[in-house]
Design an enzyme around this catalytic site. Structure first.
Site, mmCIF file in Angstrom:
data_model
loop_
_atom_site.group_PDB
_atom_site.id
_atom_site.type_symbol
_atom_site.label_atom_id
_atom_site.label_comp_id
_atom_site.label_asym_id
_atom_site.label_seq_id
_atom_site.Cartn_x
_atom_site.Cartn_y
_atom_site.Cartn_z
ATOM 1 N N TYR A 49 21.378 45.605 -90.972
ATOM 2 C CA TYR A 49 21.336 44.520 -90.248
ATOM 3 C C TYR A 49 21.883 44.073 -89.757
ATOM 4 O O TYR A 49 23.034 43.435 -91.113
ATOM 5 C CB TYR A 49 20.055 43.726 -91.138
ATOM 6 C CG TYR A 49 18.586 44.171 -90.243
ATOM 7 C CD1 TYR A 49 18.416 43.017 -88.932
ATOM 8 C CD2 TYR A 49 17.651 44.722 -90.970
ATOM 9 C CE1 TYR A 49 17.200 44.109 -88.560
ATOM 10 C CE2 TYR A 49 16.319 44.404 -90.725
ATOM 11 C CZ TYR A 49 15.987 43.724 -88.566
ATOM 12 O OH TYR A 49 14.846 44.483 -88.128
ATOM 13 N N GLU A 51 21.474 40.316 -87.541
ATOM 14 C CA GLU A 51 20.912 40.057 -86.778
ATOM 15 C C GLU A 51 22.126 38.909 -86.009
ATOM 16 O O GLU A 51 22.652 38.182 -87.692
ATOM 17 C CB GLU A 51 19.846 39.078 -86.842
ATOM 18 C CG GLU A 51 18.284 40.110 -87.150
ATOM 19 C CD GLU A 51 17.234 38.971 -87.457
ATOM 20 O OE1 GLU A 51 17.394 38.141 -87.881
ATOM 21 O OE2 GLU A 51 15.826 39.501 -87.039
ATOM 22 N N ASP A 195 23.632 44.638 -61.243
ATOM 23 C CA ASP A 195 22.803 45.943 -62.270
ATOM 24 C C ASP A 195 23.310 46.511 -61.308
ATOM 25 O O ASP A 195 22.740 47.379 -60.606
ATOM 26 C CB ASP A 195 21.927 45.528 -61.882
ATOM 27 C CG ASP A 195 20.747 47.013 -62.889
ATOM 28 O OD1 ASP A 195 21.662 47.546 -63.698
ATOM 29 O OD2 ASP A 195 20.115 46.655 -63.068
ATOM 30 N N THR A 221 24.307 50.153 -68.091
ATOM 31 C CA THR A 221 23.953 50.442 -68.901
ATOM 32 C C THR A 221 25.058 51.830 -69.158
ATOM 33 O O THR A 221 26.047 51.755 -68.898
ATOM 34 C CB THR A 221 22.720 51.705 -68.766
ATOM 35 O OG1 THR A 221 23.255 52.082 -67.542
ATOM 36 C CG2 THR A 221 21.341 51.273 -68.704
ATOM 37 N N LYS A 224 25.145 56.165 -68.103
ATOM 38 C CA LYS A 224 24.737 57.267 -67.007
ATOM 39 C C LYS A 224 26.194 57.350 -66.489
ATOM 40 O O LYS A 224 26.856 58.176 -67.431
ATOM 41 C CB LYS A 224 24.446 56.170 -65.883
ATOM 42 C CG LYS A 224 22.640 55.816 -66.535
ATOM 43 C CD LYS A 224 21.836 54.924 -65.376
ATOM 44 C CE LYS A 224 21.009 54.723 -66.058
ATOM 45 N NZ LYS A 224 19.861 53.691 -65.231
ATOM 46 N N ARG A 230 23.133 55.556 -75.674
ATOM 47 C CA ARG A 230 22.412 55.119 -74.473
ATOM 48 C C ARG A 230 21.717 53.743 -74.855
ATOM 49 O O ARG A 230 22.235 53.095 -75.799
ATOM 50 C CB ARG A 230 20.819 55.665 -75.032
ATOM 51 C CG ARG A 230 19.412 55.552 -74.327
ATOM 52 C CD ARG A 230 18.025 56.552 -74.667
ATOM 53 N NE ARG A 230 18.912 57.356 -73.600
ATOM 54 C CZ ARG A 230 18.911 57.975 -72.634
ATOM 55 N NH1 ARG A 230 18.279 57.559 -71.998
ATOM 56 N NH2 ARG A 230 19.433 59.220 -71.834
HETATM 57 C C1 PLP Z 1 18.499 52.995 -65.373
HETATM 58 C C2 PLP Z 1 18.888 51.490 -65.014
HETATM 59 C C3 PLP Z 1 18.829 50.449 -65.506
HETATM 60 C C4 PLP Z 1 18.243 50.551 -67.240
HETATM 61 O O1 PLP Z 1 17.609 50.863 -67.497
HETATM 62 P P1 PLP Z 1 16.801 51.283 -69.527
HETATM 63 O O2 PLP Z 1 15.929 52.847 -69.389
HETATM 64 O O3 PLP Z 1 16.481 50.189 -69.885
HETATM 65 O O4 PLP Z 1 18.382 51.750 -69.913
HETATM 66 C C5 PLP Z 1 18.507 49.401 -65.139
HETATM 67 N N1 PLP Z 1 18.634 49.438 -63.639
HETATM 68 C C6 PLP Z 1 19.136 49.929 -62.700
HETATM 69 C C7 PLP Z 1 19.588 49.757 -61.604
HETATM 70 C C8 PLP Z 1 19.216 51.777 -63.692
HETATM 71 O O5 PLP Z 1 18.923 53.011 -62.522
#
Ligand code: PLP
Length: 410
Positions: A49, A51, A195, A221, A224, A230
């Site tokens: 943990y 936090e 994002d 993220t 990807k 993840r």
């Molecule tokens: C994949 C994605 C996310 C985040 O996805 P999670 O499944 O929550 O990790 C956020 N924004 C965009 C544009 C995405 O393609």
């Protein structure tokens, strides 16, 4: 050990390992991590943990965890040349949620890309917290070009006066002009959140313009194109650092997943290498090649091509829906997802298109030769809609093909 304690879950993991090895993965948001990342994520760090943040934990025994989190943060800052980084978001969705909560109040207006045009749920969709808590308004793409139309986005921004503009997408195959977005945001007095969930790897490698100097907040993220475990991350300008950190903890999360943070640190290290840059270059060259070859076979490519790792295919001239194509390709051993095309006449759960990406197959070492074969497989599979016996034979051939390209398992 797992096999003894829980043979059911053990067998299911083996089954998934076989599935990943024996299929061709064209899901644009997926990838295969390195053995090193798997080792970190599968470690006993999951026991701890932690936090809080390095130096300010609520539990004792965090001195080693502190070092891991600091390394992850520093590497991420270096990778993207950012002021401040938070590596604790459990996923991309939490990263976005924390950014919104750091500077917005409920009912504030956020302007994001319409889900139907390629945006993400967290960019203001009504079924998501972002559309429930905030007054969400949208921009889409131009009907002719199927690309972002910055004059139109400015017009919408002037009309709706958002507090936050969100740019970035889940199924947009072209370069995003973050500088133009920041000019629009400045004009209307909005914060900008970029994002980069899908394209983080391309940006880290310098193959897509970076939003870091243009946006107050950058979210993403790690799983990807960045090819880590993840999870999510946030970058922001120093003046927002403490607000962003507080929004993650104690705002929306409790203890961070420290085993995942260790995996992120490993992935960031891998992303600083020359071989990572050549991997990202190959993702793009594979994707461009695939789009070209698909077009030669009369597949209509949305926007006419791609600048990144993904391709959006409009299947209407092939007389098959997105869902039907996803299903038949899945049966053949090629995984894709159905995807709405811009101004799709069909509902999103059926959809007129599919989205394919090259990040995963490129990790497996596939290039032009293999893409030629994959396109042949796709053509064949789609022609076997009423031919289950041929489809079964094709599945065997695809399994033999995919099995030649190993992935890391643990
Ligand atoms: C994949 C994605 C996310 C985040 O996805 P999670 O499944 O929550 O990790 C956020 N924004 C965009 C544009 C995405 O393609």
């Amino acid at each position: 050990m797992l096999g003894k304690i829980d043979p059911v879950i053990s067998e299911l993991i083996k089954g998934e390992t076989r599935r990943e090895k024996e299929t061709v993965n064209l899901i644009a948001s997926e990838n295969y991590v390195s053995r090193a990342v798997l080792d970190a994520v599968g470690s006993l760090l999951t026991n701890k943990y932690a936090e809080g943040y390095p130096g300010k934990r609520y539990y004792d025994g965090c001195n080693i965890i502190d070092r891991i989190e600091l390394i992850a943060r520093q590497r991420l800052i270096k990778l993207f040349n950012a002021d401040h980084a938070n590596v604790q978001p459990h996923a991309g969705s939490q990263a976005n949620m924390a950014v919104y909560l750091s500077v917005l109040k409920p009912q504030d207006t956020i302007l994001g890309m319409d889900l139907a045009a390629g945006g993400h749920l967290t960019h203001g969709a009504k079924i998501n917290f972002s559309g429930m808590v905030f007054n969400s308004v949208y921009y889409g793409v131009n009907r002719e070009t199927e690309q972002l139309d910055y004059d139109e986005i400015l017009r919408i921004a002037e009309e709706t006066k958002p507090r936050m503009i969100v740019c970035g997408a889940s199924s947009y195959p072209r370069i995003i002009d973050f500088k133009k977005f920041s000019e629009i945001a400045k004009k209307v007095g909005a914060y900008l959140c970029a994002d980069i969930a899908h394209i983080a790897g391309l940006i880290a490698a310098g193959l897509h313009p970076s939003p870091v100097e243009h946006a107050e907040f950058v979210t993403g993220t790690t799983h990807k194109t960045l090819r880590g475990p993840r999870g999510g991350f946030i970058l922001c300008q120093s003046r927002f650092a403490s607000q962003v950190d507080r929004a993650i903890f104690p705002g929306i999360q409790g203890g961070p997943l420290v085993h995942v943070i260790a995996g992120k640190a490993v992935a960031f290290k891998e992303a600083m290498t020359r071989s990572f840059v050549s991997y990202q270059k190959k993702i793009i060259s594979n994707s461009r090649y695939m789009a070209c070859e698909l077009a030669k076979r009369n597949y209509r490519i949305v926007t006419g091509g791609t600048d990144n790792h993904l391709i959006l295919i409009d299947l209407r001239n092939k007389k098959i829906t997105g869902i039907a194509a996803q299903q038949i390709l899945g049966e053949a051993g090629i995984t894709v997802n159905r995807n709405a095309i811009p101004f799709d006449p069909l509902p999103p759960n059926i959809a007129s298109g599919i989205r394919v990406g090259t990040a995963a197959i490129t990790t497996r070492g596939m290039g032009k030769k293999e893409i030629d074969r994959i396109i042949n497989f796709i053509d064949e599979a789609l022609s076997y809609q009423n031919n289950p016996s041929q489809l079964r034979l094709l599945r065997k051939r695809i399994k033999a093909f995919a099995s030649q390209f190993p992935i890391h398992a643990r």
